[in-house]
Write an enzyme that holds these catalytic residues in place. Structure first.
Site, mmCIF file in Angstrom:
data_model
loop_
_atom_site.group_PDB
_atom_site.id
_atom_site.type_symbol
_atom_site.label_atom_id
_atom_site.label_comp_id
_atom_site.label_asym_id
_atom_site.label_seq_id
_atom_site.Cartn_x
_atom_site.Cartn_y
_atom_site.Cartn_z
ATOM 1 C CG ASP A 1 -11.451 2.869 -2.231
ATOM 2 O OD1 ASP A 1 -11.786 2.881 -3.425
ATOM 3 O OD2 ASP A 1 -11.449 1.840 -1.528
ATOM 4 C CE1 TYR B 1 -14.065 -2.590 1.231
ATOM 5 C CE2 TYR B 1 -13.454 -0.294 1.104
ATOM 6 C CZ TYR B 1 -13.306 -1.594 0.682
ATOM 7 O OH TYR B 1 -12.383 -1.872 -0.287
ATOM 8 C CE LYS C 1 -13.411 -0.289 -3.888
ATOM 9 N NZ LYS C 1 -13.262 0.021 -2.474
ATOM 10 C CG HIS D 1 -15.694 -4.758 -3.991
ATOM 11 N ND1 HIS D 1 -16.173 -4.205 -2.830
ATOM 12 C CD2 HIS D 1 -14.377 -5.011 -3.756
ATOM 13 C CE1 HIS D 1 -15.189 -4.130 -1.939
ATOM 14 N NE2 HIS D 1 -14.087 -4.623 -2.475
HETATM 15 N N1 LIG Z 1 -10.985 -3.324 -4.056
HETATM 16 C C1 LIG Z 1 -10.676 -4.169 -3.099
HETATM 17 O O1 LIG Z 1 -10.995 -5.377 -3.165
HETATM 18 C C2 LIG Z 1 -9.911 -3.674 -1.915
HETATM 19 C C3 LIG Z 1 -9.362 -4.590 -1.007
HETATM 20 C C4 LIG Z 1 -8.659 -4.102 0.087
HETATM 21 C C5 LIG Z 1 -8.515 -2.736 0.265
HETATM 22 N N2 LIG Z 1 -9.090 -1.844 -0.613
HETATM 23 C C6 LIG Z 1 -8.988 -0.370 -0.416
HETATM 24 O O2 LIG Z 1 -7.610 -0.017 -0.296
HETATM 25 C C7 LIG Z 1 -7.403 0.668 0.941
HETATM 26 C C8 LIG Z 1 -5.986 0.455 1.467
HETATM 27 O O3 LIG Z 1 -5.750 -0.917 1.749
HETATM 28 P P1 LIG Z 1 -5.716 -1.532 3.229
HETATM 29 O O4 LIG Z 1 -6.443 -0.630 4.137
HETATM 30 O O5 LIG Z 1 -6.175 -2.940 3.135
HETATM 31 O O6 LIG Z 1 -4.174 -1.616 3.579
HETATM 32 P P2 LIG Z 1 -2.921 -0.578 3.640
HETATM 33 O O7 LIG Z 1 -3.384 0.807 3.379
HETATM 34 O O8 LIG Z 1 -1.846 -1.163 2.824
HETATM 35 O O9 LIG Z 1 -2.457 -0.739 5.146
HETATM 36 C C9 LIG Z 1 -3.217 -0.277 6.204
HETATM 37 C C10 LIG Z 1 -2.475 -0.652 7.492
HETATM 38 O O10 LIG Z 1 -1.211 0.005 7.552
HETATM 39 C C11 LIG Z 1 -1.137 0.819 8.731
HETATM 40 N N3 LIG Z 1 -0.458 2.073 8.331
HETATM 41 C C12 LIG Z 1 -0.920 3.048 7.524
HETATM 42 N N4 LIG Z 1 0.004 4.010 7.341
HETATM 43 C C13 LIG Z 1 1.080 3.642 8.064
HETATM 44 C C14 LIG Z 1 2.350 4.224 8.281
HETATM 45 N N5 LIG Z 1 2.707 5.382 7.703
HETATM 46 N N6 LIG Z 1 3.221 3.579 9.101
HETATM 47 C C15 LIG Z 1 2.889 2.399 9.691
HETATM 48 N N7 LIG Z 1 1.694 1.790 9.519
HETATM 49 C C16 LIG Z 1 0.794 2.405 8.701
HETATM 50 C C17 LIG Z 1 -2.568 1.044 9.173
HETATM 51 O O11 LIG Z 1 -2.630 1.149 10.573
HETATM 52 P P3 LIG Z 1 -3.217 2.472 11.295
HETATM 53 O O12 LIG Z 1 -4.625 2.653 10.800
HETATM 54 O O13 LIG Z 1 -3.135 2.106 12.741
HETATM 55 O O14 LIG Z 1 -2.296 3.596 10.913
HETATM 56 C C18 LIG Z 1 -3.228 -0.255 8.717
HETATM 57 O O15 LIG Z 1 -3.012 -1.273 9.681
HETATM 58 C C19 LIG Z 1 -8.505 0.092 1.856
HETATM 59 O O16 LIG Z 1 -8.696 0.847 3.025
HETATM 60 C C20 LIG Z 1 -9.674 0.078 0.880
HETATM 61 O O17 LIG Z 1 -10.241 1.368 0.739
HETATM 62 C C21 LIG Z 1 -9.759 -2.311 -1.711
#
Ligand SMILES: NC(=O)c1ccc[n+]([C@@H]2O[C@H](COP(=O)([O-])OP(=O)(O)OC[C@H]3O[C@@H](n4cnc5c(N)ncnc54)[C@H](OP(=O)(O)O)[C@@H]3O)[C@@H](O)[C@H]2O)c1
Length: 293
Positions: A50, A55, A80, A113
């Site tokens: 994604d 980004y 997006k 988005h």
């Molecule tokens: N459409 C939208 O508006 C929108 C908005 C936000 C996000 N997104 C998409 O959704 C994806 C996921 O959301 P997100 O990146 O915001 O948050 P997330 O995946 O909920 O959390 C990421 C965080 O959790 C940590 N983490 C990951 N796996 C872990 C584990 N097994 N144990 C402990 N910590 C862990 C990562 O650190 P490390 O990297 O250090 O492991 C990072 O700090 C984004 O990357 C993006 O592609 C879309």
């Protein structure tokens, strides 16, 4: 449907298929060797990546897919168009820029988005209706296989012309922030829900209710959070730049959550781990270089 791997495919309402878990690339940056974590994710087994025009990770995604040796059709790529590029030819220009960054000639899924540009944007229903027609024409041109939306609540979805439903709605979704109304609205209409921030950006991981369930199944709290999405028919998106954690996040298929677990997870107080971003009331603003203000 019984899932056995992050690569397993789930049907979209347009006949295409999407892998069951997506690797997120928010905060993986092209100018900080972003190719490495994406390549490691592909090596770990993720086949669904994604990204977004916003980004600054699209080049990394393209480079990683190329270096992985996988065929283009073996990897599902989402990008997006940002909310400020929804009018006239800006959507098409945005998709062309994304394809150029990715060095690909199509994306599997192209999303709007964010539903509205700013608080004063009273014309958002008209803008979305027009934008949707444009998205459809891009699909017909073959520049994207499926089209969908992100951060749309039911009233935003209702603004779209109803002859082609979005294939998916990508919303914030995790234990403690389930957006039940939008989930139910989408699932009743065959719109797949993708859950962003499936770990609540890490904020869910020390929650005692989730810890208790993790202990019961001898898994981690991250695995409980991701499995929770799958149990509810939501495709989780999860980002990690750490190979051990990205691998941990793929191991979701040797256990399942029972009714009692789901009941306990559903009553984790609402807005636990919530990002604070609301499509109508907390509209993100960026500077000219598209950094969040
Ligand atoms: N459409 C939208 O508006 C929108 C908005 C936000 C996000 N997104 C998409 O959704 C994806 C996921 O959301 P997100 O990146 O915001 O948050 P997330 O995946 O909920 O959390 C990421 C965080 O959790 C940590 N983490 C990951 N796996 C872990 C584990 N097994 N144990 C402990 N910590 C862990 C990562 O650190 P490390 O990297 O250090 O492991 C990072 O700090 C984004 O990357 C993006 O592609 C879309």
């Amino acid at each position: 449907m019984q899932l056995s791997s992050v690569k397993d495919l789930i049907a979209l309402n347009d006949g295409n298929k999407i892998p069951a878990v997506g690797f997120g690339t928010w905060q993986i940056f092209d100018n900080q060797n972003g190719k490495e974590p994406v390549l490691q994710a592909l090596e770990c087994g993720y086949r669904h990546i994604d990204t977004a025009a916003l980004y600054n990770s699209e080049e990394s995604v393209g480079l990683a897919v190329k270096e992985s040796g996988l065929k283009r059709e073996e990897v599902f790529i989402t990008t997006k168009v940002w909310k400020d590029d929804l009018v006239d030819d800006a959507i098409k220009a945005s998709l062309y820029r994304s394809l150029d960054n990715l060095k690909m000639d199509y994306v599997d899924l192209f999303l709007i988005h964010w539903p509205r540009a700013n608080y004063n944007d009273l014309y958002w229903p008209f803008i979305l209706a027009k934008a949707w027609e444009k998205m459809l024409s891009l699909k017909e041109e073959g520049l994207c296989k499926s089209i969908g939306v992100a951060n749309f609540l039911p009233h935003h979805l209702q603004a779209l012309p109803d002859w082609i439903k979005p294939a998916c709605d990508q919303i914030e979704f995790h234990v403690g922030y389930m957006q039940e109304e939008t989930l139910e609205y989408c699932q009743k209409r065959g719109i797949l829900v993708e859950g962003w921030a499936a770990l609540g950006r890490g904020l869910c991981l020390n929650n005692p209710q989730i810890e208790a369930i993790a202990k019961k199944h001898q898994v981690t709290t991250a695995q409980v959070c991701l499995r929770f999405c799958l149990e509810l028919g939501v495709v989780p998106l999860v980002k990690s730049a750490n190979p051990q954690r990205m691998s941990e996040n793929t191991k979701l298929f040797d256990f399942s959550l029972d009714e009692e677990d789901l009941k306990a997870l559903k009553v984790v107080p609402n807005k636990s781990g919530w990002s604070g971003e609301h499509p109508d009331t907390a509209i993100p603003f960026c500077d000219e270089e598209r950094h969040f203000l």
